[in-house]
Design a protein around this motif. Sequence first.
Motif, PDB file in Angstrom:
ATOM      1  N   ARG A   1     102.205  72.485  37.664  1.00 14.30           N
ATOM      2  CA  ARG A   1     100.777  72.714  37.886  1.00 14.30           C
ATOM      3  C   ARG A   1     100.301  73.976  37.166  1.00 14.30           C
ATOM      4  NH1 ARG A   1      98.364  69.432  41.464  1.00 14.30           N
ATOM      5  NH2 ARG A   1      99.669  68.166  42.827  1.00 14.30           N
ATOM      6  N   TRP A   2     101.073  75.061  37.288  1.00 14.82           N
ATOM      7  CA  TRP A   2     100.697  76.282  36.587  1.00 14.82           C
ATOM      8  C   TRP A   2     100.840  76.106  35.080  1.00 14.82           C
ATOM      9  CZ3 TRP A   2      97.759  79.593  38.792  1.00 14.82           C
ATOM     10  CH2 TRP A   2      97.834  79.815  40.160  1.00 14.82           C
ATOM     11  N   GLY A   3     101.802  75.283  34.678  1.00 17.64           N
ATOM     12  CA  GLY A   3     101.916  74.978  33.249  1.00 17.64           C
ATOM     13  C   GLY A   3     100.675  74.290  32.719  1.00 17.64           C
ATOM     14  N   LEU A   4     100.093  73.396  33.528  1.00 22.02           N
ATOM     15  CA  LEU A   4      98.862  72.724  33.118  1.00 22.02           C
ATOM     16  C   LEU A   4      97.684  73.688  33.073  1.00 22.02           C
ATOM     17  CD1 LEU A   4      98.814  69.204  34.803  1.00 22.02           C
ATOM     18  CD2 LEU A   4      99.335  69.818  32.456  1.00 22.02           C
ATOM     19  N   VAL A   5      97.674  74.674  33.976  1.00 19.37           N
ATOM     20  CA  VAL A   5      96.614  75.685  33.936  1.00 19.37           C
ATOM     21  C   VAL A   5      96.664  76.427  32.602  1.00 19.37           C
ATOM     22  CG1 VAL A   5      95.798  77.853  34.951  1.00 19.37           C
ATOM     23  CG2 VAL A   5      96.516  75.973  36.438  1.00 19.37           C
ATOM     24  N   VAL A   6      97.879  76.829  32.199  1.00 19.34           N
ATOM     25  CA  VAL A   6      98.043  77.518  30.918  1.00 19.34           C
ATOM     26  C   VAL A   6      97.640  76.601  29.768  1.00 19.34           C
ATOM     27  CG1 VAL A   6      99.728  78.507  29.329  1.00 19.34           C
ATOM     28  CG2 VAL A   6      99.811  79.098  31.744  1.00 19.34           C
ATOM     29  N   ALA A   7      98.079  75.348  29.822  1.00 21.22           N
ATOM     30  CA  ALA A   7      97.767  74.411  28.738  1.00 21.22           C
ATOM     31  C   ALA A   7      96.265  74.211  28.597  1.00 21.22           C
ATOM     32  CB  ALA A   7      98.462  73.076  28.997  1.00 21.22           C
ATOM     33  N   SER A   8      95.563  74.053  29.714  1.00 22.59           N
ATOM     34  CA  SER A   8      94.108  73.870  29.641  1.00 22.59           C
ATOM     35  C   SER A   8      93.431  75.113  29.086  1.00 22.59           C
ATOM     36  CB  SER A   8      93.549  73.531  31.024  1.00 22.59           C
ATOM     37  OG  SER A   8      93.802  74.578  31.946  1.00 22.59           O
ATOM     38  N   ALA A   9      93.931  76.306  29.474  1.00 18.12           N
ATOM     39  CA  ALA A   9      93.368  77.553  28.943  1.00 18.12           C
ATOM     40  C   ALA A   9      93.583  77.658  27.444  1.00 18.12           C
ATOM     41  CB  ALA A   9      93.988  78.750  29.656  1.00 18.12           C
ATOM     42  N   LEU A  10      94.784  77.295  26.990  1.00 12.38           N
ATOM     43  CA  LEU A  10      95.090  77.388  25.559  1.00 12.38           C
ATOM     44  C   LEU A  10      94.287  76.386  24.744  1.00 12.38           C
ATOM     45  CD1 LEU A  10      98.973  77.894  25.611  1.00 12.38           C
ATOM     46  CD2 LEU A  10      97.251  79.547  24.889  1.00 12.38           C
TER      47      LEU A  10
ATOM     48  N   THR B   1      94.856  79.195  12.461  1.00 10.72           N
ATOM     49  CA  THR B   1      95.782  79.458  13.560  1.00 10.72           C
ATOM     50  C   THR B   1      95.635  78.387  14.633  1.00 10.72           C
ATOM     51  OG1 THR B   1      95.727  81.837  13.157  1.00 10.72           O
ATOM     52  CG2 THR B   1      96.431  81.119  15.335  1.00 10.72           C
ATOM     53  N   ALA B   2      94.398  78.078  14.981  1.00 13.67           N
ATOM     54  CA  ALA B   2      94.163  77.042  15.982  1.00 13.67           C
ATOM     55  C   ALA B   2      94.548  75.667  15.451  1.00 13.67           C
ATOM     56  CB  ALA B   2      92.695  77.044  16.395  1.00 13.67           C
ATOM     57  N   PHE B   3      94.325  75.419  14.155  1.00 11.30           N
ATOM     58  CA  PHE B   3      94.680  74.122  13.580  1.00 11.30           C
ATOM     59  C   PHE B   3      96.192  73.897  13.558  1.00 11.30           C
ATOM     60  CE2 PHE B   3      90.345  73.977  11.876  1.00 11.30           C
ATOM     61  CZ  PHE B   3      90.050  72.645  12.072  1.00 11.30           C
ATOM     62  N   ASN B   4      96.970  74.971  13.662  1.00 14.60           N
ATOM     63  CA  ASN B   4      98.418  74.824  13.776  1.00 14.60           C
ATOM     64  C   ASN B   4      98.881  74.838  15.224  1.00 14.60           C
ATOM     65  OD1 ASN B   4      99.754  74.882  10.969  1.00 14.60           O
ATOM     66  ND2 ASN B   4      98.215  76.472  10.816  1.00 14.60           N
ATOM     67  N   GLY B   5      98.190  75.594  16.091  1.00 13.18           N
ATOM     68  CA  GLY B   5      98.606  75.688  17.483  1.00 13.18           C
ATOM     69  C   GLY B   5      98.160  74.522  18.340  1.00 13.18           C
ATOM     70  N   PHE B   6      96.904  74.114  18.206  1.00  8.56           N
ATOM     71  CA  PHE B   6      96.356  73.040  19.039  1.00  8.56           C
ATOM     72  C   PHE B   6      97.118  71.716  18.871  1.00  8.56           C
ATOM     73  CE2 PHE B   6      93.529  69.536  19.948  1.00  8.56           C
ATOM     74  CZ  PHE B   6      92.797  69.931  21.049  1.00  8.56           C
ATOM     75  N   PRO B   7      97.364  71.242  17.635  1.00 11.75           N
ATOM     76  CA  PRO B   7      98.077  69.963  17.495  1.00 11.75           C
ATOM     77  C   PRO B   7      99.504  70.009  18.039  1.00 11.75           C
ATOM     78  CG  PRO B   7      96.948  70.535  15.457  1.00 11.75           C
ATOM     79  CD  PRO B   7      96.915  71.753  16.320  1.00 11.75           C
ATOM     80  N   VAL B   8     100.205  71.148  17.865  1.00  7.66           N
ATOM     81  CA  VAL B   8     101.578  71.251  18.374  1.00  7.66           C
ATOM     82  C   VAL B   8     101.568  71.210  19.900  1.00  7.66           C
ATOM     83  CG1 VAL B   8     103.596  72.750  18.549  1.00  7.66           C
ATOM     84  CG2 VAL B   8     102.437  72.481  16.360  1.00  7.66           C
ATOM     85  N   LEU B   9     100.677  71.987  20.523  1.00  2.41           N
ATOM     86  CA  LEU B   9     100.583  71.966  21.981  1.00  2.41           C
ATOM     87  C   LEU B   9     100.163  70.584  22.467  1.00  2.41           C
ATOM     88  CD1 LEU B   9     100.628  73.429  24.686  1.00  2.41           C
ATOM     89  CD2 LEU B   9      98.263  74.146  24.273  1.00  2.41           C
ATOM     90  N   GLY B  10      99.216  69.960  21.775  1.00  4.03           N
ATOM     91  CA  GLY B  10      98.809  68.610  22.150  1.00  4.03           C
ATOM     92  C   GLY B  10      99.956  67.622  22.062  1.00  4.03           C
TER      93      GLY B  10
ATOM     94  N   ILE C   1      89.544  69.948  31.856  1.00  8.75           N
ATOM     95  CA  ILE C   1      90.718  69.523  31.092  1.00  8.75           C
ATOM     96  C   ILE C   1      91.929  69.367  32.006  1.00  8.75           C
ATOM     97  CG2 ILE C   1      92.341  70.252  29.296  1.00  8.75           C
ATOM     98  CD1 ILE C   1      89.986  71.515  27.844  1.00  8.75           C
ATOM     99  N   TYR C   2      92.066  70.293  32.969  1.00  6.36           N
ATOM    100  CA  TYR C   2      93.171  70.200  33.940  1.00  6.36           C
ATOM    101  C   TYR C   2      93.096  68.876  34.701  1.00  6.36           C
ATOM    102  CZ  TYR C   2      96.118  71.334  37.972  1.00  6.36           C
ATOM    103  OH  TYR C   2      97.086  71.307  38.946  1.00  6.36           O
TER     104      TYR C   2
END
Length: 672
Positions: free
Chosen positions: A108-117, A341-350, A476-477
């Motif tokens: 659950r806390w992992g999803l909080v971080v993921a939604s924030a990112l 930076t976001a174009f590399n981070g967002f797709p990997v996290l997704g 998003i969460y």
Amino acid sequence: MPKLASVLKRLVVGRPFRTDRLAHTLLPKRIALPVFASDAMSSVAYAPEEILLTLSVAGVSAYMYSPWIALVVVALMLAVVASYRQNVHAYPSGGGDYEVATVNHGPRWGLVVASALLVDYVLTVSVSISSAAANIGSVVPFVATHKVEFAVGAIVVLTAINLRGVRESGTVFAIPTYAFVLGIVAMVIWGATRVYLLGDDIRAESANFELLEEGDHLTGFALVFLVLRAFSSGSAALTGVEAISNGVPAFRKPKSKNAATTLLLMGVLAIIMFLGLIMLATVTQTKIAEDPAHQLVNAPAGYEQKTLVAQLANAVFSGFDPAVWYVIFFTGLILVLAANTAFNGFPVLGSILAQDRYLPRQLHTRGDRLAFSNGIVGLAAFAIVLVVAFDAEVTRLIQLYIVGVFVSFVLSQSGMIRHWNRLLRTEEDEAERTKMRRRQAINGFGLFMTSAVLVIVLITKFMHGAWIAIAAMAAIYLLMTAIRRHYDRVAEELREAEATSDVSTLPSRNHVIVLVSKLHLPTRRALAYARATRPDVLEAVTVNVDETDTRTLVAQWEQEDFSVPLKVIESPYREITKPVLEYVKRVRTANPRDVVTVYIPEYVVGRWWEQILHNQSALRLKGRLLFQPGVMVTSVPWQLASADRRKERLRARQEVSPLAMRRGLSEKKDRQ
């Protein structure tokens, strides 16, 4: 149309890469720095300006606090960089803050971080591109008056570049990033030399302007609140630090070591530039007003306020326009590229979230160039919506920006403290325990600093727009938990079905229905194919939507003397889909253990517009039949002349393609 789409795709994306070339796309440190750290380094172009903008409401006298605010921001940056160097060693798989929070605090806390990112990555693109429009607009009036159009165009170009692959986009971005760093550092060094060694009096174009103080902001709680708000705005300089921890898998081996080194280099460069710009703003007496038209008292009529970097470049390099243009150009360019930076981070996290079944599985699929193409396109779409909605105004967008960053910082650092506690319970080597406690102390200090900033940000920015970011994170969460429940429900349903039924058991009988509209070649082929399957029951079915046509069809059917019976279904409202569905349901109800197979003749066409003229009824019918249990749908294709011509053209291209020529030469050599 398909050919045109394919050509356009190849022009934008390039030739596809084989999967086994993934290792060749890994990044050395010199390329990884501009790819993953361009956001953090470029944020120094607007973070100092945001400090001055916030303080401006209290007049010029409030600017005395800017150096002290900058020093606290630098202390925070050092703590965060040191903390994330621990993260990349402990969790090198690329999950970053999401993985740290999930492992140590729970899903659950992992999803909080993921939604924030995810929110933060979208805002990174929006803020960076909007800031680039403001900087370039300082010297190009057309951009200043068309900021939204410029921002949207820049996002589209960035999307196309990133679709070509991480390594290729990194090579494109390396030169502008290093050119920006060189320009800002050179400006800081030359400005300090002129002031402290040569004794020059450097003054910005706004040095003689007076700032109108709005209200009483220099006493009591109002002053504290104003300084804290300026500090929270300046903390935008930390955005992008977490991107390296999410991108560790993209580094060459040793991955963790290279990522940690890149983090350190990024922190050093960002701090030098950040403090240098604050120093220059102080000595040149630069004024940056939140509302120039009302706050700048003695400014000339029609004065257009330039950005901080533009004013400093004009002051430091006065009389040497090429240097001024160089700094402004590469500042604007790096702010555009910082969104990378976001174009590399967002797709990997997704992709990671999709693998964990919290996002659609399509986000886990790599595209032609081994990049996560669906994530890249999705990020661009969300960023364009924000840019248009907020008119590409940095000051409005940045209020949404900081919250997500520090939510992930706090949960990541607290997770790392738990990580070290877990390891300390089993570690017996005293030297190793000492190292772990030192690392834990670093993360503890990082937790203290980032928690304090998060509280400040929530207090000072909530009503200025931060609530929108919080609402987006919550949405998003909830969306991710709903997606996970769906995937879990489907998996459970399949497990239960597998346990209660034997899919290898054959149905009692196969009842075949061939749909007939006219007695032409496609219908004859469908009948022949249906006969070849040797079904238990075979019948043809037509829907009576036109009495004359139906009588003609029945007469032809009887004249041909088919052995297959033709059943006519009445349709008083001239529908086709509903009567067929009702008939299929009746067949299934009468014999529940039978399977019903529906054969639908279809045209295969070679031109996109021909598809509109054919097969629409078949498409609607197939879409409805898919929801009927125990019903199979089979399309029987009939190629029209346009399809044959297209097939011949494709065959001709294949015969003269370089691949075909190489294959032919190879076969010739083999025969020799």
